[in-house]
Design a protein around this motif. Structure first.
Motif, PDB file in Angstrom:
ATOM      1  N   ALA A 366       5.617  34.681  25.314  1.00  0.00           N
ATOM      2  CA  ALA A 366       6.835  34.334  24.561  1.00  0.00           C
ATOM      3  C   ALA A 366       6.694  33.022  23.789  1.00  0.00           C
ATOM      4  CB  ALA A 366       8.031  34.261  25.506  1.00  0.00           C
ATOM      5  N   ARG A 367       6.045  32.018  24.366  1.00  0.00           N
ATOM      6  CA  ARG A 367       6.021  30.682  23.761  1.00  0.00           C
ATOM      7  C   ARG A 367       4.771  30.404  22.935  1.00  0.00           C
ATOM      8  NH1 ARG A 367       9.413  26.926  26.100  1.00  0.00           N
ATOM      9  NH2 ARG A 367       8.665  25.604  24.392  1.00  0.00           N
ATOM     10  N   HIS A 368       3.678  31.082  23.204  1.00  0.00           N
ATOM     11  CA  HIS A 368       2.421  30.714  22.555  1.00  0.00           C
ATOM     12  C   HIS A 368       1.813  31.825  21.704  1.00  0.00           C
ATOM     13  CE1 HIS A 368       2.326  27.025  24.969  1.00  0.00           C
ATOM     14  NE2 HIS A 368       2.638  27.778  26.023  1.00  0.00           N
ATOM     15  N   ILE A 369       2.096  33.074  22.013  1.00  0.00           N
ATOM     16  CA  ILE A 369       1.450  34.172  21.284  1.00  0.00           C
ATOM     17  C   ILE A 369       2.388  34.805  20.262  1.00  0.00           C
ATOM     18  CG2 ILE A 369       0.411  36.448  21.536  1.00  0.00           C
ATOM     19  CD1 ILE A 369      -0.781  35.601  24.138  1.00  0.00           C
ATOM     20  N   LEU A 370       3.606  35.180  20.688  1.00  0.00           N
ATOM     21  CA  LEU A 370       4.525  35.856  19.766  1.00  0.00           C
ATOM     22  C   LEU A 370       4.865  35.045  18.517  1.00  0.00           C
ATOM     23  CD1 LEU A 370       7.060  37.798  22.023  1.00  0.00           C
ATOM     24  CD2 LEU A 370       5.204  38.694  20.620  1.00  0.00           C
ATOM     25  N   PRO A 371       5.045  33.694  18.598  1.00  0.00           N
ATOM     26  CA  PRO A 371       5.326  32.954  17.352  1.00  0.00           C
ATOM     27  C   PRO A 371       4.260  33.146  16.280  1.00  0.00           C
ATOM     28  CG  PRO A 371       5.856  31.590  19.241  1.00  0.00           C
ATOM     29  CD  PRO A 371       5.188  32.824  19.782  1.00  0.00           C
ATOM     30  N   GLY A 372       3.041  33.456  16.656  1.00  0.00           N
ATOM     31  CA  GLY A 372       1.997  33.676  15.669  1.00  0.00           C
ATOM     32  C   GLY A 372       2.131  34.985  14.920  1.00  0.00           C
ATOM     33  N   THR A 373       3.043  35.854  15.356  1.00  0.00           N
ATOM     34  CA  THR A 373       3.238  37.152  14.698  1.00  0.00           C
ATOM     35  C   THR A 373       4.513  37.206  13.866  1.00  0.00           C
ATOM     36  OG1 THR A 373       4.450  38.092  16.597  1.00  0.00           O
ATOM     37  CG2 THR A 373       2.049  38.251  16.630  1.00  0.00           C
TER      38      THR A 373
END
Length: 461
Positions: A366-373
């Protein structure tokens, strides 16, 4: 005391964020700006449909079916400009062609007033209001009417029905996309993050005494498995017989669905009891599910699921069911693309560092991977909405989506198709909803292309 102002070095460039740069690039895309402007007009028209329509959505004139657009006059008998007015209309049958004709009688004139009080309605569904764009004495007169774009087969104003239908056609695209996005992102994130990492689940239903009994039992494991599966299969068969017998006289398809689901659940419970420790490869399960959905033609699957919707349910409930069906059919493609992006992002240094520091899997996702999408998701939303609009219009066009007395662009276009070639020759105004579908989809694609170019991180600044 004077304040000293430091001059910027010559040739220095003001630093701007990524989204500021994206907005600048988007404004340089003329077709994207045009598409955004047209969509804004369409959504505002859908929001204020009650204000724009002179009549309520379900009001019909049985003697005015397939009435042509009303002629609005702007000049008086002397040719001078005057306030817009309409004339009384008499419906007659032409004795030579045997066709119904609408003959104007301008000895009776009715002025069109703007921003007047008309029939009450509820703005946004709960705010009482009665202000309408057009009104006048013709609303209470049976010999005068105002159909800006003609009327349909029930004598309902097509101008107002199009704006009422925009509420369904345009909001179905947004809600169905949001639900498909939620399912696709969730499934794709699980599949990509846990790819190559099977989950080990310990079933809490088994107490230590029961596990010891299974371990010390003289029966071979295969026989124990077959015995338990036979037990749960028998219970599933009993449920199947009961449900199918109860629903055999009404809808046998629901009985089949409930029976299959019941058998699957009971077999899963039996498997969990037999094997206390279960290993699940989420990546394999989710990807195989998306492949099954992709193997079935979308139109066939949509029609099959739409048949399950009971007849006679309220239009609001049918609207929500159509949204769920569209989302269920179309989440697979997004999940596969998300899986590929998550596979790449989970190997980044910041994601690896978060896991090394003890962050939970949910927090890492939720905090580190999804923002990149996010940039991909924004573009995907704008390109997915027109697909859902077209799918809903197709369902309503073949009579499996929104039903009367509700309205949608596909349902209105179905009225034109029902008249055959007559709609093209004698009633061309019945094809206007098709132009709205074409314009909405084209504008969404224009805006999606502009956002894709603007949010591309590899684009030149």
């Amino acid at each position: 005391m004077t304040r000293k102002i430091e001059a910027k070095p010559q040739g220095a460039v003001e630093s701007r964020s990524f989204f500021q740069e994206a907005w600048t690039r988007f404004r340089r895309h003329p077709l994207a700006r045009l598409g955004g402007g047209v969509l804004l007009v369409l959504y505002l028209g859908a929001l204020f449909a009650d204000f724009l329509a002179p009549y309520p959505e379900t009001k019909s004139f049985r003697d005015l079916t397939f009435s042509p657009p009303t002629v609005i006059h702007w000049r008086d008998d002397n040719g001078r400009l005057t306030r817009p007015y309409i004339c009384a209309v008499e419906r007659k049958r032409n004795l030579e062609t045997f066709k119904l004709e609408f003959v104007q009688d301008c000895s009776q004139k009715y002025v069109i007033n703007f921003f007047v009080q008309g029939e009450p309605y509820k703005f946004l569904g709960f705010i009482p209001a009665n202000l309408r764009l057009m009104g006048g004495d013709w609303l209470q007169n049976e010999q005068a009417y105002l159909f800006l774009w003609g009327s349909d087969d029930f004598g309902r104003d097509l101008w107002g029905r199009i704006w009422y239908g925009a509420r369904v056609s345009l909001t179905v695209g947004i809600f169905a996309t949001a639900l498909a996005l939620l399912i696709g992102v969730f499934m794709g994130s699980l599949s990509g993050f846990f790819a190559g990492k099977p989950l080990t689940l310990s079933v809490g239903l088994l107490n230590p005494a029961y596990r010891k009994f299974l371990a010390s039992s003289p029966l071979p494991n295969l026989l124990k498995t077959l015995a338990w599966l036979a037990l749960w299969g028998g219970l599933a068969w009993l449920i199947w017989v009961t449900v199918s017998g109860f629903l055999a006289t009404s809808r046998g398809l629901e009985a089949a669905v409930f029976g299959v689901v019941g058998i699957g659940l009971l077999i899963a419970i039996g498997y969990a009891i037999l094997f206390p420790v279960v290993k699940i490869d989420l990546d394999t399960v989710i990807m195989r599910a998306t492949e099954v959905l992709a193997a079935i033609p979308d139109l066939f699957l949509l029609i099959t699921l739409s048949v399950l919707i009971p007849q006679g349910i309220p239009p609001a409930m049918r609207f929500y069911l159509v949204i769920c069906i569209l989302s269920f059919v179309n989440w697979g493609g997004l999940a596969r693309v998300m899986r590929g992006q998550i596979l790449q992002l989970r190997e980044m240094e910041y994601a690896q560092a978060a896991q090394a520091m003890g962050a939970s899997d949910a927090r890492v996702i939720a905090r580190h991977i999804l923002p990149g999408t996010f940039t991909f998701l924004i573009v995907n939303v704008t390109l997915a909405i027109p697909g859902f609009i077209l799918a809903e219009s197709g369902l309503s066009f073949i009579g499996l989506g929104i039903q009367d007395p509700a309205s949608s662009w596909g349902l209105l276009l179905n009225k034109a198709q029902a008249q055959g070639i007559t709609a093209f020759v004698d009633r061309p105004w019945m094809l206007i909803p098709g132009l709205f579908i074409f314009a909405a989809i084209l504008c969404f694609n224009f805006m999606g292309d502009g956002l894709r170019d603007a949010l591309d991180p590899r684009a030149k600044r």
